[in-house]
Design an enzyme around this catalytic site. Structure first.
Site, PDB file in Angstrom:
ATOM      1  N   CYS A 297       0.340  -0.952  -0.081  1.00  0.00           N
ATOM      2  CA  CYS A 297      -0.080   0.147   0.154  1.00  0.00           C
ATOM      3  C   CYS A 297       0.969   1.490  -0.180  1.00  0.00           C
ATOM      4  O   CYS A 297       0.162   2.708  -0.467  1.00  0.00           O
ATOM      5  CB  CYS A 297      -0.811   0.170   1.182  1.00  0.00           C
ATOM      6  SG  CYS A 297      -1.909  -1.530   1.515  1.00  0.00           S
TER       7      CYS A 297
ATOM      8  N   HIS B   4      -3.350   6.846   3.146  1.00  0.00           N
ATOM      9  CA  HIS B   4      -3.882   5.787   2.053  1.00  0.00           C
ATOM     10  C   HIS B   4      -5.303   5.108   3.052  1.00  0.00           C
ATOM     11  O   HIS B   4      -5.551   5.626   4.394  1.00  0.00           O
ATOM     12  CB  HIS B   4      -2.312   4.562   2.527  1.00  0.00           C
ATOM     13  CG  HIS B   4      -3.046   3.410   1.883  1.00  0.00           C
ATOM     14  ND1 HIS B   4      -4.065   2.779   1.197  1.00  0.00           N
ATOM     15  CD2 HIS B   4      -3.147   1.960   3.030  1.00  0.00           C
ATOM     16  CE1 HIS B   4      -3.987   1.349   0.981  1.00  0.00           C
ATOM     17  NE2 HIS B   4      -3.913   1.330   2.813  1.00  0.00           N
TER      18      HIS B   4
ATOM     19  N   ASN C 127     -10.256  -0.422   0.322  1.00  0.00           N
ATOM     20  CA  ASN C 127      -8.615  -1.078   0.627  1.00  0.00           C
ATOM     21  C   ASN C 127      -8.149  -1.088  -0.940  1.00  0.00           C
ATOM     22  O   ASN C 127      -7.794  -2.291  -1.035  1.00  0.00           O
ATOM     23  CB  ASN C 127      -8.095  -1.417   1.148  1.00  0.00           C
ATOM     24  CG  ASN C 127      -6.107  -1.300   1.627  1.00  0.00           C
ATOM     25  OD1 ASN C 127      -6.336  -0.463   0.881  1.00  0.00           O
ATOM     26  ND2 ASN C 127      -5.991  -1.825   2.595  1.00  0.00           N
TER      27      ASN C 127
HETATM   28  N1  ACO Z   1     -17.742  -9.378   9.755  1.00  0.00           N
HETATM   29  C1  ACO Z   1     -18.050  -9.898  11.276  1.00  0.00           C
HETATM   30  N2  ACO Z   1     -17.680  -9.955  11.419  1.00  0.00           N
HETATM   31  C2  ACO Z   1     -16.383 -10.110  11.400  1.00  0.00           C
HETATM   32  C3  ACO Z   1     -15.477  -9.862  10.330  1.00  0.00           C
HETATM   33  C4  ACO Z   1     -16.548  -9.585   9.476  1.00  0.00           C
HETATM   34  N3  ACO Z   1     -15.904  -9.019   7.476  1.00  0.00           N
HETATM   35  N4  ACO Z   1     -14.201 -10.081  10.376  1.00  0.00           N
HETATM   36  C5  ACO Z   1     -13.499 -10.359  11.125  1.00  0.00           C
HETATM   37  N5  ACO Z   1     -15.201 -10.820  12.061  1.00  0.00           N
HETATM   38  C6  ACO Z   1     -14.631 -10.896  13.379  1.00  0.00           C
HETATM   39  C7  ACO Z   1     -13.741 -11.773  13.657  1.00  0.00           C
HETATM   40  O1  ACO Z   1     -13.790 -13.112  13.903  1.00  0.00           O
HETATM   41  C8  ACO Z   1     -13.958 -10.938  15.577  1.00  0.00           C
HETATM   42  O2  ACO Z   1     -14.481 -12.273  16.528  1.00  0.00           O
HETATM   43  P1  ACO Z   1     -14.252 -12.948  17.850  1.00  0.00           P
HETATM   44  O3  ACO Z   1     -14.351 -11.159  19.003  1.00  0.00           O
HETATM   45  O4  ACO Z   1     -15.604 -13.825  18.376  1.00  0.00           O
HETATM   46  O5  ACO Z   1     -12.958 -13.120  17.545  1.00  0.00           O
HETATM   47  C9  ACO Z   1     -14.357 -10.026  15.509  1.00  0.00           C
HETATM   48  O6  ACO Z   1     -14.838  -9.631  14.574  1.00  0.00           O
HETATM   49  C10 ACO Z   1     -12.909  -9.117  15.855  1.00  0.00           C
HETATM   50  O7  ACO Z   1     -11.499  -8.842  14.708  1.00  0.00           O
HETATM   51  P2  ACO Z   1     -10.806  -8.137  15.462  1.00  0.00           P
HETATM   52  O8  ACO Z   1     -10.043  -8.443  13.824  1.00  0.00           O
HETATM   53  O9  ACO Z   1      -9.918  -8.410  15.873  1.00  0.00           O
HETATM   54  O10 ACO Z   1     -11.434  -6.497  14.359  1.00  0.00           O
HETATM   55  P3  ACO Z   1     -10.929  -5.537  14.627  1.00  0.00           P
HETATM   56  O11 ACO Z   1     -11.908  -3.959  15.512  1.00  0.00           O
HETATM   57  O12 ACO Z   1      -9.484  -5.203  14.487  1.00  0.00           O
HETATM   58  O13 ACO Z   1     -11.214  -4.798  13.114  1.00  0.00           O
HETATM   59  C11 ACO Z   1      -9.466  -5.014  10.998  1.00  0.00           C
HETATM   60  C12 ACO Z   1     -10.992  -5.012  11.425  1.00  0.00           C
HETATM   61  C13 ACO Z   1     -11.281  -4.352  10.010  1.00  0.00           C
HETATM   62  C14 ACO Z   1      -8.842  -5.918   9.785  1.00  0.00           C
HETATM   63  C15 ACO Z   1      -9.237  -4.192  11.434  1.00  0.00           C
HETATM   64  O14 ACO Z   1      -8.257  -4.900  12.175  1.00  0.00           O
HETATM   65  C16 ACO Z   1      -8.180  -3.649  10.612  1.00  0.00           C
HETATM   66  O15 ACO Z   1      -8.358  -2.337   9.688  1.00  0.00           O
HETATM   67  N6  ACO Z   1      -6.734  -3.237  10.281  1.00  0.00           N
HETATM   68  C17 ACO Z   1      -5.650  -2.636   9.650  1.00  0.00           C
HETATM   69  C18 ACO Z   1      -5.439  -3.339   8.044  1.00  0.00           C
HETATM   70  C19 ACO Z   1      -4.332  -2.219   7.446  1.00  0.00           C
HETATM   71  O16 ACO Z   1      -4.225  -1.297   7.833  1.00  0.00           O
HETATM   72  N7  ACO Z   1      -4.136  -3.070   6.296  1.00  0.00           N
HETATM   73  C20 ACO Z   1      -2.778  -2.315   6.433  1.00  0.00           C
HETATM   74  C21 ACO Z   1      -2.634  -1.997   5.161  1.00  0.00           C
HETATM   75  S1  ACO Z   1      -3.581  -3.011   3.353  1.00  0.00           S
HETATM   76  C22 ACO Z   1      -1.770  -3.436   2.465  1.00  0.00           C
HETATM   77  O17 ACO Z   1      -1.115  -3.485   2.895  1.00  0.00           O
HETATM   78  C23 ACO Z   1      -1.974  -4.754   1.555  1.00  0.00           C
END
Ligand code: ACO
Length: 310
Positions: free
Chosen positions: A112, A237, A267
């Site tokens: 990214c 980003h 994204n």
């Molecule tokens: N729908 C419903 N529930 C979901 C989903 C979904 N799509 N995805 C995960 N969950 C659940 C999980 O299983 C978890 O359930 P549990 O509590 O029973 O275990 C719960 O939701 C919480 O999951 P988390 O991963 O803790 O959720 P979080 O609030 O951290 O959000 C996310 C996840 C959106 C991925 C976030 O962490 C994020 O945006 N991270 C950064 C991503 C990023 O910046 N990437 C870098 C750039 S990308 C690149 O370089 C290619």
């Protein structure tokens, strides 16, 4: 020798995939996706469509806006993690599609952060006298490397391309400072093995993204002898609206000074900043003479920030 950003273009495929569409085949909900990410919909390329196809339309528009013929481009850089092939580079395909005149052409793989890495390189080519006009494109088809059975990543990504033409100039416009970093020791936070699908540890990535983009932004400002008050618009980003808001909070920036269009495209990795820049310009969020701050973070890990006078 300074370099001015003289043309902007973008292209997203017409096919829209909404959160409601995802609900039909994944155990997820519009409510979860919206509150955790800010994303409402994303664009999906056709099966035959490649990064160079998306990049072609974005580049064509950027060249038209710059009133420049493709044969005047000396260097074509494509930032992508979803290249058409392992080789030739997507930049070679793109230069051929545009009918450029045998430019230097190559891809950058910095996930990214690819687009801001590429802008930094474009500046170096121009400042060193090696090139007069450089085409920088961020083009991604992440829909092809997403595991559509994995709700933790499938909801996040989309396809698209953005392009900028940079030209040598005698004025004081262009890229004023750049701060670029990487840390391969955290590669396991976010990766995609060759021929496989994306894997991500979301929570870990989230924290590192906020800290590193905020730190790099402050360093880039310092390097350019600018303060946040001088900046008209921050274009981060587009990974997650919560990451964007957390950066704004850390930098004590009002929301209207930070651009986001993540609700429309998700994204789009290396394409996210040039698409956001394009839309911010079209919406009149910045004008000639304004200062911009761009910051990105991605797999690698890679991250950075740069300041630009438009
Ligand atoms: N729908 C419903 N529930 C979901 C989903 C979904 N799509 N995805 C995960 N969950 C659940 C999980 O299983 C978890 O359930 P549990 O509590 O029973 O275990 C719960 O939701 C919480 O999951 P988390 O991963 O803790 O959720 P979080 O609030 O951290 O959000 C996310 C996840 C959106 C991925 C976030 O962490 C994020 O945006 N991270 C950064 C991503 C990023 O910046 N990437 C870098 C750039 S990308 C690149 O370089 C290619």
């Amino acid at each position: 020798m300074a370099c001015e950003l003289v043309g902007f273009g973008m292209y997203v495929p017409p096919r829209v995939l909404t959160n409601e569409d995802l609900e039909k085949f994944l155990n997820t909900s519009d409510e979860w996706i919206t509150t955790r990410t800010g994303i409402k919909e994303r664009r999906i390329a056709e099966e035959w469509e490649k990064a160079s196809d998306l990049g072609f339309y974005a580049a064509k528009e950027a060249l038209e806006k710059a009133k420049m013929h493709p044969r005047d481009i000396d260097v074509v850089i494509v930032a992508t993690s979803t290249p058409d092939m392992i080789f030739p580079s997507t930049a070679c395909f793109l230069a051929d599609k545009l009918k450029c005149n045998k430019p230097m052409a190559f891809d950058i793989s910095a996930a990214c952060s690819g687009f801001i890495y590429a802008l930094t390189l474009a500046k170096t080519f121009i400042a060193s006298g090696q090139a007069e006009n450089v085409l920088v494109v961020g083009a991604e088809v992440f829909s092809k490397i997403v595991d559509w059975n994995d709700r933790t990543t499938a909801v996040l990504f989309g396809d698209g391309a953005g392009a900028v033409v940079l030209s040598r100039t005698n004025n004081d416009k262009g890229i004023l400072s750049a701060v670029m970093h990487s840390d391969g020791s955290h590669w396991g936070s976010l990766y995609c093995p060759v021929g496989e699908k994306i894997k991500m540890r979301g929570r870990e990535t989230f924290k590192l993204a906020v800290k590193n983009m905020a730190d790099a932004s402050m360093k880039a400002l310092e390097k350019a002898n600018l303060s946040l008050d001088d900046i008209k618009l921050v274009i981060p980003h587009q990974a997650n609206i919560r990451i964007i808001k957390a950066i704004a909070e850390r930098l004590e920036l009002p929301e209207e000074k930070v651009f986001s269009n993540i609700h429309r495209y998700g994204n789009t990795s290396a394409a996210s900043i040039p698409i956001a820049m394009y839309e911010a310009k079209e919406e009149g969020r910045f004008h000639s003479g304004d200062y911009l701050l761009l910051t990105a973070f991605g797999g690698g890990l890679t991250w950075g920030a740069l300041t630009i006078k438009i």
